[in-house]
Design an enzyme around this catalytic site. Sequence first.
Site, short mmCIF file in Angstrom:
data_model
loop_
_atom_site.label_atom_id
_atom_site.label_comp_id
_atom_site.label_asym_id
_atom_site.label_seq_id
_atom_site.Cartn_x
_atom_site.Cartn_y
_atom_site.Cartn_z
CG ASP A 150 -5.46 -3.46 2.32
OD1 ASP A 150 -4.22 -3.17 2.25
OD2 ASP A 150 -5.81 -3.25 3.49
CB SER B 236 -1.04 -0.24 1.44
OG SER B 236 -1.98 0.72 0.83
#
Length: 328
Positions: A212, A100
């Site tokens: 994610d 991320s």
Amino acid sequence: MNAVKALPWLPWCVCACLLFACMLLAGCVSQQQDAASGIAEVRSLAQVRGDAIHRPCHAGARPVLGLALGGGGLRGYAHVGVLLALEEAGIEVGLITGTSAGAVIGAAYASGRNAADIRQLAQQADIRSLTDWRLSTVSFMRGDALERWAAAMAGNTAIEAMPRRFGALASLIESGEAVLIETGDPGLAIRASAAVPGAMPAVASPRGPLVDGGISSLVPVRFARAMGADVVIGVDIYCHSPRQQGNSFLTAFAKVAHTQTCLVSRPEMLEADVLIAPSVSVTDMNDAAQRTQAIMAGYQAAKSAMPQILALLNQEPLHKFSLQTSSD
């Protein structure tokens, strides 16, 4: 990124995103993906291990240093400070894995930019421009703006063409397995790594929708090792940073998510040869002072770790340790 660390540009919306994700998991809305092109290839940890090049240490040869940069939303500015400290000490980074926010900074560095350039670009970024809102049952945002910006940060260089080897971590939504993206468009890879369900749509891949990376590998130490790093520095910007304060049910939900994420990720983080964990708090996406403070927190934490890092790179006997600047 997940929970409070979820997106590099929207930490204050995460609780709502998590509630929306719960709706998805409960079957209220079908999980969809609408990234146009998708990811061409993803690889599991076992597959990466299969072709990793491990160079034997011998006199005159320094170990290959791998950086595992963790997710943590706007706390990702701390990664820039870590890079500044490493460059200041003359330390060469051989390869980078990122989740991320860590993927954003990691890709930019792997593309050939130096830490000072990344610092300038990050501080000048208009974070509000990355929030491409939409009305949809799939997600609150499209993710196109983040994809374009992340690709520009990486010089629009294909991952496989970068001067340093780089991989972005994502998760298969069906199994939760961590997978590495090592080829193709860096913007799309980062988009997948940051795709919190409900906040951004999942990204297509041959093995299924990607979301994610922090769900499965918050600080991707194991992938850095599998890619060929002899020494791995993990940078955790989330688990040892302040939690949200307050008594609302949304705050409680965020605290539980924080606890669960860090319990799951702790064993992998402890496998790092050095774990740098600065205390970082960025609550306002437009606050330049907070961005600078985050950069300095990463810089100071890395400076404190420098004797141990140099000892490892010089092949001196040294036990693995974890450097933490705060505790929960």
